[in-house]
Structures are given as C-alpha cells and as structure tokens.
Design a protein around this motif. Structure first.
Motif, mmCIF file in Angstrom:
data_model
loop_
_atom_site.group_PDB
_atom_site.id
_atom_site.type_symbol
_atom_site.label_atom_id
_atom_site.label_comp_id
_atom_site.label_asym_id
_atom_site.label_seq_id
_atom_site.Cartn_x
_atom_site.Cartn_y
_atom_site.Cartn_z
ATOM 1 N N LEU A 1 -54.404 39.009 1.048
ATOM 2 C CA LEU A 1 -55.549 39.800 1.517
ATOM 3 C C LEU A 1 -55.151 40.711 2.670
ATOM 4 O O LEU A 1 -55.634 41.845 2.773
ATOM 5 C CB LEU A 1 -56.684 38.875 1.946
ATOM 6 N N HIS B 1 -53.469 43.580 1.075
ATOM 7 C CA HIS B 1 -54.479 44.405 0.395
ATOM 8 C C HIS B 1 -55.217 45.281 1.409
ATOM 9 O O HIS B 1 -55.477 46.463 1.153
ATOM 10 C CB HIS B 1 -55.465 43.502 -0.349
ATOM 11 N N ALA B 2 -55.555 44.722 2.566
ATOM 12 C CA ALA B 2 -56.244 45.479 3.610
ATOM 13 C C ALA B 2 -55.344 46.586 4.163
ATOM 14 O O ALA B 2 -55.799 47.693 4.440
ATOM 15 C CB ALA B 2 -56.692 44.541 4.732
ATOM 16 N N LYS B 3 -54.056 46.295 4.328
ATOM 17 C CA LYS B 3 -53.124 47.315 4.825
ATOM 18 C C LYS B 3 -52.988 48.475 3.839
ATOM 19 O O LYS B 3 -52.726 49.613 4.237
ATOM 20 C CB LYS B 3 -51.748 46.696 5.070
ATOM 21 N N SER C 1 -57.768 49.387 3.032
ATOM 22 C CA SER C 1 -58.919 49.432 3.938
ATOM 23 C C SER C 1 -59.041 50.815 4.580
ATOM 24 O O SER C 1 -58.036 51.492 4.818
ATOM 25 C CB SER C 1 -58.777 48.366 5.029
ATOM 26 N N VAL D 1 -54.902 45.632 11.981
ATOM 27 C CA VAL D 1 -55.657 45.437 10.734
ATOM 28 C C VAL D 1 -55.472 44.004 10.246
ATOM 29 O O VAL D 1 -56.427 43.358 9.801
ATOM 30 C CB VAL D 1 -55.200 46.453 9.660
ATOM 31 N N SER D 2 -54.239 43.496 10.360
ATOM 32 C CA SER D 2 -53.974 42.110 9.952
ATOM 33 C C SER D 2 -54.800 41.135 10.781
ATOM 34 O O SER D 2 -55.364 40.172 10.249
ATOM 35 C CB SER D 2 -52.482 41.795 10.118
ATOM 36 N N VAL E 1 -58.587 41.478 9.705
ATOM 37 C CA VAL E 1 -58.886 40.929 8.379
ATOM 38 C C VAL E 1 -58.683 39.421 8.366
ATOM 39 O O VAL E 1 -59.343 38.699 7.604
ATOM 40 C CB VAL E 1 -58.029 41.624 7.292
ATOM 41 N N TYR F 1 -61.303 36.880 7.095
ATOM 42 C CA TYR F 1 -60.890 35.885 6.108
ATOM 43 C C TYR F 1 -61.438 34.509 6.469
ATOM 44 O O TYR F 1 -62.023 33.806 5.640
ATOM 45 C CB TYR F 1 -59.360 35.854 6.040
ATOM 46 N N PHE G 1 -64.819 45.953 4.213
ATOM 47 C CA PHE G 1 -63.642 46.298 5.001
ATOM 48 C C PHE G 1 -62.416 46.539 4.130
ATOM 49 O O PHE G 1 -61.657 47.490 4.361
ATOM 50 C CB PHE G 1 -63.350 45.208 6.021
ATOM 51 N N ILE G 2 -62.200 45.685 3.134
ATOM 52 C CA ILE G 2 -60.965 45.789 2.353
ATOM 53 C C ILE G 2 -61.111 46.703 1.146
ATOM 54 O O ILE G 2 -60.165 46.905 0.395
ATOM 55 C CB ILE G 2 -60.468 44.399 1.894
#
Length: 497
Positions: A38, A41-43, A46, A191-192, A195, A199, A271-272
């Motif tokens: 995840l 995926h966000a990196k 998002s 971002v990590s 998220v 999570y 967000f993602i």
C-alpha cells in the motif's frame, strides 16, 4: 417424476453458478494489501505523490534553464519590414518648419553569437548585420535603394567591481537543485508515513469490528445460557437484565465499529486513488524487521543525505551573495569595447568589398558623491543578515542533531514496548478463553468474565496501537536519514548531472 428431478438439479446448478459468479465479482471488488504494498501504491498513485513528482520536474527544468545561461546563444534579430508613408516636419536652417513627404521602407537583419564569461560576469559576442533602405520618392536618376552593414565585429561588455550574478548562481543553483532532489525523496517518505497512519486507522477499525462481532456473538451465547439458568431459578432476574443490556451495548458497539471502518475506508481510498466502491482487506504487518540503529550512525547519515544539510550551505552562500551584491552597488563601472568592420553601398555584395574599420571603447562610470548613508545602510543590512543566517543555521544544526537523537531513542523504546504488548495481548486472549470455558461450566461469575473480556479487548487495541507506532517510527527514521536500515541501502544516491 424423473424429468422434474432433472429440472430441479439443473436449477440448482444454475443458481450455484450464479452464486459463484457473484462471489467472484465480490471477491474482485475486495483488494488485499500488505503495508509495504500500500505504501508503494500510494507513492505511485496518490495525489500528494504526483504533486511531489511535478515539483521535482519543475526544479529539474529550472536547473536546466540555469545551465543554459552559460552556453553560447546564437540570436537572430531584425525588422522586416518597417514601411512608412507620412509627412514629417523638418526644421530648416532659418528655423522654419517644412513638412516633407516620406515614403520609405527599412529592413535590417542581425546575427550574433553571444557567450557569458562566468568568471568575470562579462559578455563577449561576435556579430554581423545588414540594413536596406528604400526611398520610394527618390528623384529620377537617384538610386532608390541603399545598403549598409557590419560584415563582422567582436564586442565585449564587462562590468568592473560589480556584483557577478553568474559566479554566485554557479555556486547557489547546484545546491538548490541537489536540495530539491533530496526533498523529493523526503516527500515520498512523508507519503509513506501518512499512508501508514491511514493503514493502521483502517486496520484498527477492522480489528475493532472483529472484536465487536466476536463480543456480540459471545454476549448472545451468554444471554442464551443465562436465560436457561433463569428458567431453572439459578440466575436472578436483575443479572439477566444486566446481560440483556450488555447484548444491546454490544450491538451498539458493532454498529459504531462498522461506521468507523467505512469512514476509514473512505479516507484511505481517497488518498491512494482507489474507487470508493473498492473494499479493502489489510494484512496486519506483525512480522517486524529486525535491525539495530546506532544513534551516531543515524546522525551521520542524516547530515550526509538530508536536504537540510545541503540547505544550510545554501543559506550561507546566499547570505554571502547578498553581501557581495550590496558591495557591488556602491559604484558602477562598465567597459564597452567593440572592434570590426562596416560599410555602405548601393548593391548588397559591395558591403563586403573593402569594408571600413569600426572600433569603439567606452567606460561608463556611476559613483554616488552624496547618498546620505544609503550605501552604508545597504552594506550593514546585508552583513547583519549574514550574521543572522550564521546564528540561525548554528541553532538549526543543534536542533537537527537533537531531532535525530530523539527519534532513534523513541524508535528503540517503541520497539521494546511492542514486544511487551504482543505478549500481553496473547496472555489476555488465553485468559479470556479459559474464563469463557469456566463460565460455561459455572465455575466463573459473569463479572469476572466481563473483566477478562475488557482486558482482552484493551490489550488487543494496545498491541495494534504499538504496532502502528512502530511502523510510523520506522518510516520516520527513513525520512530523517534517507537510509533504509532494514536493507542497509541509501534511499537517495547523488548523481552527476
């Protein structure tokens, strides 16, 4: 009868197939993620990560623009055409004004190769140009067209004792670009961090929903047992009502947990960049990486990799540049020199036949005789700002080192606390299971069972809170040092441009 049975079997088969297709479609709507999946995926998707990528691209082109200032520039200039038809008032020798009709056209073209001299801040150029003049009202026998031009000349424009913008830009702009590249990696790690918080917000809501569902089932089972005991006269009416109230509270807790889960899913999907109809299944990241973090090593990595470390040098350099700019504005001297050839002719090829020498040297001077202390004030202000930057950077260096020290110590403490809460969760879960079995055989009171249940739920939540704190601290440590301690590799490696 046999036909009816076959028809019934076919209907069952069709219903089973439809049900399987429905379950398959439902399963496809549910997306399963690990924490690291995840985060990646966000990196990649998002909006915040995409904005960071746009900023990185803008910084790249800004740096390319800076570098282009030091490359030769080939420039074509001209006016094609400049036609005029009018009456001009011309002053005569006796002072009278006579309107003269004008009907003419002027065209000119110039080509110049220009190069900045970064060391001195001057500019040298090689130029050629031509000019055509057409007089459409020329007298009979007079040429209508004339040409003039500069076959070639070399020009130099050199400020003396002035602020050299090119020299200082060559020191500042690479620092700004390097700083921006490191900031991009830091933004990705932020971002990590964010998220990861989302999570666990969803994961804890998911755990709370599972706890609420389990508690509701167990409370319903207990209520059924107590109703039978009440019918046998073992359980008093007030205790039965108390358990019924617990059933109602468990139902309310279940509804609240489901609402929290849906809200967390909405925030996560937004967000993602997932569709709001997508269902999430998040896997609990309970297998934590095993590595040790040395405080001195973390501080060394932070100073080596972080954008702030570059930023401190950049701030000092910019302050020194402002002092140099203030010093260069005290007086201005500009040297202009040009040497080449020019000519005029009635035919264009004749311009290049036996051209005349063209030379020019000029030195412009601008020195304030009385400025009422303006230069002194400007210089003092720049030097005071430089001293302020030095003191600010010195304090920021101390804060920077303290921040890394605190985060590393906090990470180690969280890691230890996680191990404790993991054991506590396991102990509380086993105690509740034993208490539930003993309650069902009549060896434990409902009060003790409720205490065991509350401790089970509390320790479960404490464990997931500690797990969240660990992973947030894990990514914070990466962002603060730009180093992956788990895999022992740099998150950003400087590249030669």
């Amino acid at each position: 009868m046999k036909i009816d049975r076959l028809l019934f079997i076919k209907c069952l088969f069709i219903l089973f197939a439809l049900g399987a297709d429905f379950n398959l479609a439902k399963a496809q709507d549910t997306q399963t993620f690990t924490l690291k999946d995840l985060v990646q995926h966000a990196k990649d998707n998002s909006p915040e990560a995409l904005r960071a990528k746009n900023r990185r691209e803008n910084n790249y082109w800004q740096y390319r623009l800076f570098k282009s200032n030091y490359n030769p520039q080939l420039r074509l200039t001209g006016t094609i055409p400049q036609y005029s038809q009018e009456f001009n008032n011309v002053t005569q020798p006796d002072g009278s004004i006579v309107p003269i009709q004008v009907n003419q056209n002027v065209m000119d073209l110039g080509l110049g190769l220009e190069q900045v001299i970064g060391v001195t801040g001057g500019t040298v150029s090689v130029n050629t140009s031509t000019n055509r003049f057409d007089n459409f009202l020329s007298n009979p026998g007079e040429p209508q067209t004339r040409y003039s031009g500069v076959p070639v000349n070399v020009a130099l424009q050199q400020p003396i004792f002035a602020y050299n913008r090119f020299k200082w830009d060559k020191r500042i702009e690479p620092l700004l670009y390097e700083e921006s590249k490191r900031e991009y990696v830091e933004e990705m790690e932020k971002v990590s961090i964010y998220v990861t918080g989302l999570y666990f917000e969803y994961l804890i809501a998911q755990v709370n929903s599972e706890i609420a569902a389990t508690n509701l089932k167990n409370t319903n089972d207990i209520f059924a047992i107590e109703k039978r005991r009440n019918a046998m006269g073992v359980t008093p009416e007030d205790e039965l009502l108390q358990i019924e109230l617990q059933v109602l509270n468990a139902q309310q807790a279940m509804a609240e947990a489901q609402l929290s889960l849906e809200s967390a899913a909405f925030t996560m999907n937004s967000f993602i960049g997932l569709n709001q109809s997508s269902k999430l299944n998040l896997i609990s990241p309970e297998n934590i990486p095993i590595f040790e973090v040395d405080v001195d090593r973390a501080i060394e990595l932070a100073f080596q990799n972080r954008a702030e470390a570059i930023g401190y040098d950049r701030q000092r350099t910019q302050a020194a540049s402002e002092v140099a700019m203030a010093r260069g504005q005290r007086f201005q001297v500009l040297l202009n020199a040009r040497y080449g050839y020019n000519n005029a002719a009635f035919n264009f090829p004749d311009i290049y036949q036996n051209p005349n020498t063209q030379a020019l040297v000029s030195v412009g001077l601008s020195v304030p005789i009385l400025d009422w202390g303006r230069n002194k004030a400007r210089m003092s202000m720049a030097m005071a700002n430089q001293e302020l930057v030095e003191n600010t950077v010195a304090q920021e260096l101390i804060n920077f080192e303290q921040q890394i020290f605190t985060k590393v110590k906090n990470f180690m403490m969280i890691k230890e606390r996680l191990n404790v809460t993991r054991v506590s969760d396991d102990v509380a879960q086993r105690r509740y299971e034993i208490a539930l079995k003993r309650y069902q055989t009549g060896n434990v009171s409902i009060t003790n069972l409720n205490i065991a249940q509350n401790e089970k739920d509390s320790n479960k939540r404490d464990f997931y809170t500690s797990l969240r704190d660990f992973w947030v601290a894990y990514y914070e440590l990466r962002a603060l040092t730009l180093y992956d301690f788990e895999n022992e590799e740099l998150l950003y490696v400087p590249e030669k441009d």
